[in-house]
Enzyme design. Structure first.
Site, PDB file in Angstrom:
ATOM      1  N   HIS A  20       1.144  -1.047   0.282  1.00 54.83           N
ATOM      2  CA  HIS A  20      -0.342   0.025   0.372  1.00 54.83           C
ATOM      3  C   HIS A  20       0.967   1.172   0.198  1.00 54.83           C
ATOM      4  CE1 HIS A  20      -2.679   2.866   1.326  1.00 54.83           C
ATOM      5  NE2 HIS A  20      -4.143   2.006   1.172  1.00 54.83           N
ATOM      6  N   ARG A  33      -6.043   9.342  -1.637  1.00 50.84           N
ATOM      7  CA  ARG A  33      -5.088   9.783  -3.046  1.00 50.84           C
ATOM      8  C   ARG A  33      -6.486   9.691  -3.909  1.00 50.84           C
ATOM      9  NH1 ARG A  33      -2.802   5.181  -5.261  1.00 50.84           N
ATOM     10  NH2 ARG A  33      -3.281   3.917  -3.351  1.00 50.84           N
TER      11      ARG A  33
END
Ligand SMILES: Cc1cc2nc3c(=O)[nH]c(=O)nc-3n(C[C@H](O)[C@H](O)[C@H](O)COP(=O)(O)OP(=O)(O)OC[C@H]3O[C@@H](n4cnc5c(N)ncnc54)[C@H](O)[C@@H]3O)c2cc1C
Length: 576
Positions: A237, A259
């Site tokens: 991640h 994001r």
């Protein structure tokens, strides 16, 4: 040591989304069955389903479709997924989300018109991630736990499974486990066993999964001779929190939605570097962003703790604080201002796509053994989409719960365990009590470094071979290293030792599978073989333990629903 014994119809190992759903569905399918959940932690408080932040992928919204979700899963998985498993995942997810809301009692966030809100997640062509704020897992696991408590389902909490035990004729007899509180050994014989211990790549320097996960399930399956698929596929991640070396908060994940919502990744000179790597910038898939960050870090453009920054302030601090309350609070606890300032982040090992080979009904090659959740493989191929993890565990956990009672009805009886195997496994578990105490933490640090440096975000043959040698040396040292305390009850040193053994064994398989795959797909990137290879002739790796050695072979991917270059969405439109 004396062995305690217990018999049950269905034995479920693990109490994450997969384990709890399996228990509830098994009870609903045949209420009279004796069902036992054995879990390493406390029910409802352990594992990663509770840690789910971003949410649950499901095609429920107008404009979306199961076919679109499937195609995103294929593209994200770089055409390596087992298509029947992936289809089962995406086509059952809508039913499971309705069940979570209408039967289990979860409340997910809604749009003003009352429909479920779907948030944006990287790598998806539709905003389909259903959620409860940014701490979705607490809602899911809390309600599942209450439902399990409300039924006569036996709970063996703080029980660690250590071996799948056959009968003399090779059929599955049951599971050997340690009662962690009392330090005793217990054999549970069962008509059907579900492996749902949740994988968990905690052998990397930076990692997100809960500390109770140490790949025990896969280590047990490997020793039992079961084939494991896609073992080179470890998902990193991009945004693990970097809060310094002395806190367990380092490595914990800041969710994908940051994001997705428009967060920027910056190097130490405040340059937004993603434009150098991908046209989708920060919304590129996890593998692409993690590699870009790793390259920036290798180039030395790092923050004080050796990572990079995420910045959200341009979206409006108040909006960020409202939409990402949990993340903002977590960062504040570590001295960072996520809403208006900069937070240091680093790629962190998050999810394991590899696991036990299974069929869409969760059955494995060993009759009577079923697998669900992160211990199972094939659904995600080379890369799991954010939001497909909890869908995977709840969809297949539920299916296992329906299939196991039927399997028991067709295959009644519980064979006696092979006593020789049982003796051997008991002796194996007690091994560290027979050795001179040593420094387990130093061994753990070596493991974390070897995996991060040589089997991590970017790999090459020289590094992988080096890692295989280092891992063999760590394992040999571990086998001559004992623990200081000889009281078996709640002996955390003993469990650290067992964790390290599982992690080291499975790490050896990851390194070998990574060496075998001489191309780059999704989460697996080889700097010496950077091309993805022909999609149409894609293969997946299969690892087996044979005569004490790990063997890796390749098998062709079957494109049963759609071939590379085709799309189910176009097919559906054409049919209409
Ligand atoms: C921080 C974080 C955030 C995440 N966010 C998302 C997200 O937003 N969306 C998404 O889809 N996925 C997300 N995931 C992934 C998701 O959590 C997992 O894919 C999923 O929950 C796995 O479910 P599971 O039931 O297989 O395992 P888990 O929920 O991890 O449960 C495993 C269980 O097995 C038990 N266990 C382990 N070893 C043994 C043993 N030897 N004996 C007995 N029991 C054992 C554990 O104690 C635990 O109870 C996230 C993961 C993390 C770590």
């Amino acid at each position: 040591m004396e062995l305690e014994r217990l018999a049950t119809d269905i034995l479920i190992l693990g109490s994450g989304g997969a384990g709890l759903f399996a228990a509830l569905h098994a009870f609903k399918t045949k209420p009279g069955l004796d069902i036992t959940i054995a879990t390493k932690g406390l029910l409802g408080k352990c594992g990663c389903t509770r840690m789910v932040q971003g949410g649950y992928n499901v095609a429920l919204h107008p404009g979306d479709s199961v076919e679109r979700h499937f195609m995103d899963t294929m593209e994200g998985g770089k055409w390596l997924p087992h298509q029947e498993l992936a289809w089962t995942l995406v086509s059952t997810a809508p039913e499971r989300v309705r069940e979570l809301e209408n039967e289990i009692g979860c409340f997910f966030d809604r749009n003003p018109d009352g429909t479920l809100h779907g948030k944006a997640f990287a790598g998806q062509t539709f905003d389909r991630t259903v959620h409860k704020g940014d701490l979705t897992g607490i809602e899911i696991i809390g309600r599942l736990m209450e439902q399990v408590w409300g039924r006569p389902i036996r709970r063996l909490e703080e029980h660690r499974a250590i071996a799948l035990v056959p009968a003399k004729d090779g059929s599955l007899a049951g599971v050997l486990m340690i009662d962690i509180r009392r330090g005793t050994l217990r054999f549970v014989s069962a008509g059907a066993v579900l492996l749902a211990t949740g994988g968990g790549p905690t052998m990397y320097r930076y990692h997100t999964p809960s500390g109770d996960k140490s790949m025990d399930g896969l280590a047990m399956a490997l020793r039992a001779g079961l084939p494991l698929r896609d073992m080179e596929m470890v998902q990193f991640h991009p945004t693990g929190l970097l809060a310094g070396p002395d806190t367990r908060m380092t490595g914990t994940v800041l969710e994908e939605g940051l994001r997705g919502a428009g967060g920027h990744l910056l190097d130490r000179s405040m340059r937004r570097f993603m434009a150098d790597y991908d046209k989708n910038l920060e919304r590129a898939t996890r593998d692409v962003v993690s590699r870009a960050m790793y390259a920036e870090m290798k180039a030395g453009r790092t923050t004080p703790h050796g990572g990079l920054y995420i910045s959200m302030g341009h979206l409006g601090p108040e909006k960020v604080a409202k939409e990402f309350k949990g993340m903002v609070e977590r960062c504040r606890d570590c001295g960072f201002d996520l809403a208006g300032g900069l937070v240091e982040v680093v790629p962190t090992a998050h999810y394991f796509m590899g696991g036990v080979i299974c069929r869409p009904d969760t059955s494995t090659q060993w009759p009577g053994l079923f697998v669900a959740g992160e211990d199972a493989s094939g659904m995600h191929g080379a890369n799991r989409l954010g939001g497909n993890g909890v869908a995977n565990s709840t969809v297949f956990g539920g299916i296992a719960g329906e299939v196991m009672p039927r399997w028991i009805a067709a295959n009644p009886g519980r064979p006696a365990p092979d006593d020789e195997v049982l003796e051997h496994e008991m002796s194996r578990a007690l091994h560290p009590f027979r050795c001179k105490p040593g420094n387990l933490n130093a061994l753990r640090e070596r493991l974390l470094d070897a995996m991060w440096d040589d089997v991590g975000v970017m790999r090459d043959a020289a590094g992988l071979k080096r890692a295989i040698e280092t891992l063999a040396a760590i394992e040999a040292e571990l086998l001559s290293t004992g623990i200081a305390d000889d009281d078996h009850a709640f002996n955390m040193g003993w469990h650290d030792w067992l964790n390290l053994r599982s992690l080291t064994e499975v790490s050896g398989v990851i390194a070998r599978a990574a060496l075998r795959r001489e191309n780059s797909r999704g989460a697996h990137f080889r700097t010496d073989f950077p091309e993805p290879g022909e999609l149409a002739t894609s293969t997946f790796t299969v690892a087996r333990l044979h005569a004490g050695e790990i063997e890796i072979t390749d098998e062709p991917v079957e494109f049963t629903h759609v071939k590379p270059g085709e799309s189910l969405i176009e097919k559906r439109v054409a049919a209409e």
